[in-house]
Scaffold this active site. Structure first.
Site, PDB file in Angstrom:
ATOM      1  CB  ALA A  10       4.620  26.684  16.588  1.00 15.58           C
ATOM      2  NE  ARG A  16      -2.607  25.690   3.760  1.00 18.14           N
ATOM      3  CZ  ARG A  16      -2.579  24.425   4.170  1.00 18.14           C
ATOM      4  NH1 ARG A  16      -3.541  23.596   3.776  1.00 18.14           N
ATOM      5  NH2 ARG A  16      -1.622  23.991   4.962  1.00 18.14           N
ATOM      6  CE  LYS A  23      -0.961  27.073  10.419  1.00 10.56           C
ATOM      7  NZ  LYS A  23      -1.283  25.983   9.456  1.00 10.56           N
ATOM      8  CB  THR A  80       5.811  18.075   9.842  1.00 13.02           C
ATOM      9  OG1 THR A  80       5.659  17.031   8.862  1.00 13.02           O
ATOM     10  CG2 THR A  80       4.657  19.064   9.682  1.00 13.02           C
ATOM     11  CE  LYS A 351     -11.186  58.149  33.441  1.00 12.43           C
ATOM     12  NZ  LYS A 351     -10.292  59.241  33.042  1.00 12.43           N
ATOM     13  CG  ASN A 377     -31.147  61.373  42.354  1.00 13.88           C
ATOM     14  OD1 ASN A 377     -31.699  60.305  42.109  1.00 13.88           O
ATOM     15  ND2 ASN A 377     -31.273  62.444  41.597  1.00 13.88           N
ATOM     16  NE  ARG A 440     -30.532  78.170  38.574  1.00 13.81           N
ATOM     17  CZ  ARG A 440     -31.219  77.205  39.169  1.00 13.81           C
ATOM     18  NH1 ARG A 440     -30.832  75.949  39.056  1.00 13.81           N
ATOM     19  NH2 ARG A 440     -32.288  77.492  39.855  1.00 13.81           N
TER      20      ARG A 440
HETATM   21  C1  UD1 Z   1      -0.067  17.973   8.566  1.00 15.79           C
HETATM   22  C2  UD1 Z   1       0.269  16.506   8.269  1.00 15.79           C
HETATM   23  C3  UD1 Z   1      -0.999  15.775   7.821  1.00 15.79           C
HETATM   24  C4  UD1 Z   1      -2.056  15.911   8.913  1.00 15.79           C
HETATM   25  C5  UD1 Z   1      -2.291  17.384   9.285  1.00 15.79           C
HETATM   26  C6  UD1 Z   1      -3.182  17.481  10.507  1.00 15.79           C
HETATM   27  C7  UD1 Z   1       2.553  16.402   7.455  1.00 15.79           C
HETATM   28  C8  UD1 Z   1       3.433  16.271   6.262  1.00 15.79           C
HETATM   29  N1  UD1 Z   1       1.267  16.425   7.224  1.00 15.79           N
HETATM   30  O1  UD1 Z   1      -0.495  18.568   7.350  1.00 15.79           O
HETATM   31  O2  UD1 Z   1      -0.733  14.421   7.602  1.00 15.79           O
HETATM   32  O3  UD1 Z   1      -3.268  15.330   8.467  1.00 15.79           O
HETATM   33  O4  UD1 Z   1      -1.058  18.050   9.586  1.00 15.79           O
HETATM   34  O5  UD1 Z   1      -3.555  18.800  10.775  1.00 15.79           O
HETATM   35  O6  UD1 Z   1       3.038  16.448   8.546  1.00 15.79           O
HETATM   36  N2  UD1 Z   1       5.422  23.183  10.591  1.00 15.79           N
HETATM   37  C9  UD1 Z   1       6.696  23.504  11.003  1.00 15.79           C
HETATM   38  N3  UD1 Z   1       7.698  23.492  10.094  1.00 15.79           N
HETATM   39  C10 UD1 Z   1       7.511  23.161   8.792  1.00 15.79           C
HETATM   40  C11 UD1 Z   1       6.215  22.815   8.378  1.00 15.79           C
HETATM   41  C12 UD1 Z   1       5.190  22.821   9.310  1.00 15.79           C
HETATM   42  O7  UD1 Z   1       6.929  23.813  12.160  1.00 15.79           O
HETATM   43  O8  UD1 Z   1       8.495  23.164   8.025  1.00 15.79           O
HETATM   44  C13 UD1 Z   1       4.343  23.203  11.589  1.00 15.79           C
HETATM   45  C14 UD1 Z   1       3.257  24.197  11.257  1.00 15.79           C
HETATM   46  O9  UD1 Z   1       3.506  25.444  11.884  1.00 15.79           O
HETATM   47  C15 UD1 Z   1       2.007  23.536  11.808  1.00 15.79           C
HETATM   48  C16 UD1 Z   1       2.335  22.047  11.759  1.00 15.79           C
HETATM   49  O10 UD1 Z   1       3.717  21.947  11.613  1.00 15.79           O
HETATM   50  O11 UD1 Z   1       1.749  23.907  13.149  1.00 15.79           O
HETATM   51  C17 UD1 Z   1       1.619  21.340  10.602  1.00 15.79           C
HETATM   52  O12 UD1 Z   1       2.048  21.927   9.383  1.00 15.79           O
HETATM   53  P1  UD1 Z   1       1.045  22.202   8.198  1.00 15.79           P
HETATM   54  O13 UD1 Z   1       1.789  22.819   7.073  1.00 15.79           O
HETATM   55  O14 UD1 Z   1      -0.163  22.909   8.674  1.00 15.79           O
HETATM   56  O15 UD1 Z   1       0.676  20.703   7.806  1.00 15.79           O
HETATM   57  P2  UD1 Z   1      -0.645  20.167   7.109  1.00 15.79           P
HETATM   58  O16 UD1 Z   1      -0.544  20.415   5.649  1.00 15.79           O
HETATM   59  O17 UD1 Z   1      -1.823  20.676   7.809  1.00 15.79           O
HETATM   60 CA    CA Z   2      -2.213  22.155   9.397  1.00 18.06          CA
END
Ligand code: UD1
Ligand code: CA
Length: 453
Positions: A10, A16, A23, A80, A351, A377, A440
């Site tokens: 997270a 986006r 997010k 990730t 309230k 009433n 009144r």
């Molecule tokens: C990711 C997957 C993709 C999968 C999709 C499903 C990777 C590279 N790709 O893509 O294969 O189909 O999810 O929804 O894993 N996050 C971090 N740190 C970071 C980057 C991301 O904690 O450096 C967290 C984000 O907050 C998010 C999650 O990881 O909750 C996924 O990251 P996001 O950038 O949304 O990956 P997708 O492009 O959706």
């Molecule tokens: Ca995602």
């Protein structure tokens, strides 16, 4: 099942979303997405959860109230895989770890349970949860060999034309043998279109090392809608709405137009209640049996007994007794206890007040900071004058009183049992039992006045 830990990712910014807010704190029915993910994880029996936070970490941490969640910080969002590296110490050397994303709020505890069972039954080193979707753009594609065995995940941005057509996608949910994950993380690179350390690349690494890697195809792809934009947030809300509405219809509630009915995940509704179009039911609202709600009503944390009619009105943080009718166009503000067989009619605001059984407040009235007894009433246009510009005061009205139209009751003031207030009175002194209060000026008729002027 064995004790399995979970890591929830997270830390991402969620560019986006174009938002000031992280997010994972964007809400579906007033509940942050991340809460849904946490609940699914806990519901599947997982006890130890580590959340990777980064972008606006403090805000995310503050929003998580569950005690059994620990946090690690990912200072820079380098992908990730890099996110999971930050939780190294949490990954068990002996045992399994489930990885979830904070932006897939529709996943259910049942699906996670099935997935963990699959991982255990197949004796996998890594299991990945995949799903078939109509539009795989933006997801990672699952590449299999001719026999159908898992080969690798390829991100959409890195995929060639042929791979881009593969509609089996990575849901972002994995279960790893801790030892294998730790080892694979040390070998991740960021040689890809986005210059990021991709977690799903560890699967290919483990497989090439001779590890057992398998994908389980999920039954319902809707559960894995990743929310990266406001459009996807609306899509996820729609899926959640359908899921919740279906459940209540199955429980015996009539939703006249489920498409246009918005019921929060913590709301409960009794049998044979009818919800008319345009209702928004929020928070911990509890609705009894045989009620008629709507059209066009909004309720937050309301408790309604059986047989209540609540038409085109708004209510919050209050309770309403049996067979009481509210609206149209009433406004029940916080901290009201409204009894049974009460009528709260059109353009009535109540309230921080208690209203006894059988009392009628039929129209155009403000009742604030008031203790009103039974069978009172209220005439049209009654105002409890509760505020002197600095302080609020309470009004007490005892059982069976009759308040004439257009009366002002200037608090603090008590109107005793069975008394009458003449229409148009401004009452500033207590009224004794069974008395008539007239406050009144007397009417004077000037004969022939019109003709003279
Ligand atoms: C990711 C997957 C993709 C999968 C999709 C499903 C990777 C590279 N790709 O893509 O294969 O189909 O999810 O929804 O894993 N996050 C971090 N740190 C970071 C980057 C991301 O904690 O450096 C967290 C984000 O907050 C998010 C999650 O990881 O909750 C996924 O990251 P996001 O950038 O949304 O990956 P997708 O492009 O959706
Ligand atoms: Ca995602």
């Amino acid at each position: 099942m064995k004790n399995i830990k979970a890591i929830i990712l997270a830390a991402g910014e969620g560019k986006r979303m174009k938002s000031q807010k992280p997010k994972v704190l964007h809400e579906i029915f007033n509940k942050p997405m991340i809460e849904y993910v946490l609940e699914a994880a806990e519901g599947s029996g997982i006890q130890e959860i580590c959340m990777v936070v980064g972008h606006q970490a403090e805000e995310v941490k503050k929003a998580i109230t569950k005690a059994d969640v620990s946090f690690v910080l990912q200072k820079e969002q380098l992908g990730t895989g890099h996110a999971v590296m930050q939780a190294q110490h949490f990954i068990p050397a002996e045992g399994e770890v489930l990885i979830l994303c904070g932006d897939t709020p529709l996943v259910t505890a049942e699906t996670l349970q099935k997935f963990l069972q699959f991982h255990q039954d197949e004796n996998n080193d890594v299991s990945i949860l995949s799903a078939w979707v109509d539009n795989p753009a933006g997801y990672g594609h699952i590449i299999r060999d001719k026999e159908g065995s898992f080969l690798k995940n390829i991100e959409h941005k890195d995929a060639n034309a042929e791979e881009k057509l593969v509609c089996e996608i990575n849901t972002g949910i994995y279960c790893f043998q801790g030892k294998k994950l730790k080892e694979a993380l040390t070998r991740l690179t960021n040689h890809n279109q986005q210059g990021e350390y991709y977690l799903p690349d560890t699967l290919e690494i483990i497989r090439k090392d001779g590890g057992k890697v398998n994908a389980m195809i999920a039954e319902d792809a809707h559960e894995f809608l990743g929310v990266n934009s406001r459009v996807q947030l609306a899509e996820a809300t729609d899926v959640m709405k359908k899921r919740i509405n279906l459940k209540w219809m199955e429980e015996g509630v009539t939703l006249v137009d489920p498409q246009n009915t918005y019921i929060g995940p913590e709301v409960s509704i009794g049998q044979d209640t009818v919800v008319l179009p345009g209702c928004v039911l929020e928070g911990k609202t509890v609705i009894g049996e045989g009620c008629i709600i709507g059209p066009n009503s909004r309720m937050t944390n309301m408790i309604l007994s059986n047989g209540v009619k609540f038409q085109a009105s708004t209510g919050m943080d209050s309770t309403i007794g049996e067979e009481t009718t509210v609206g149209p166009y009433a406004y029940i503000r916080p901290n009201c206890v409204i009894g049974a067989h009460v009528k709260v009619g059109d353009f009535v605001e109540v309230k921080n007040s208690v209203i006894g059984n059988g009392t009628k407040i039929s129209h155009l009235t403000y009742i604030g900071d008031t203790d009103a007894g039974e069978n009172i009433n209220f005439g049209c246009g009654t105002v409890t004058v509760n505020y002197d510009g600095k302080k609020k005061f309470r009004t007490t009205i005892e059982d069976g009183a009759f308040i004439g139209c257009n009366a002002n009751l200037v608090a603090p003031v008590t109107v005793k049992k069975g008394s009458y207030i003449a229409a148009g009175s401004t009452v500033t002194k207590d009224v004794p039992e069974d008395a008539l209060a007239v406050a009144r000026s007397r009417q004077q008729n000037i004969e022939g006045w019109t003709k003279k002027h």
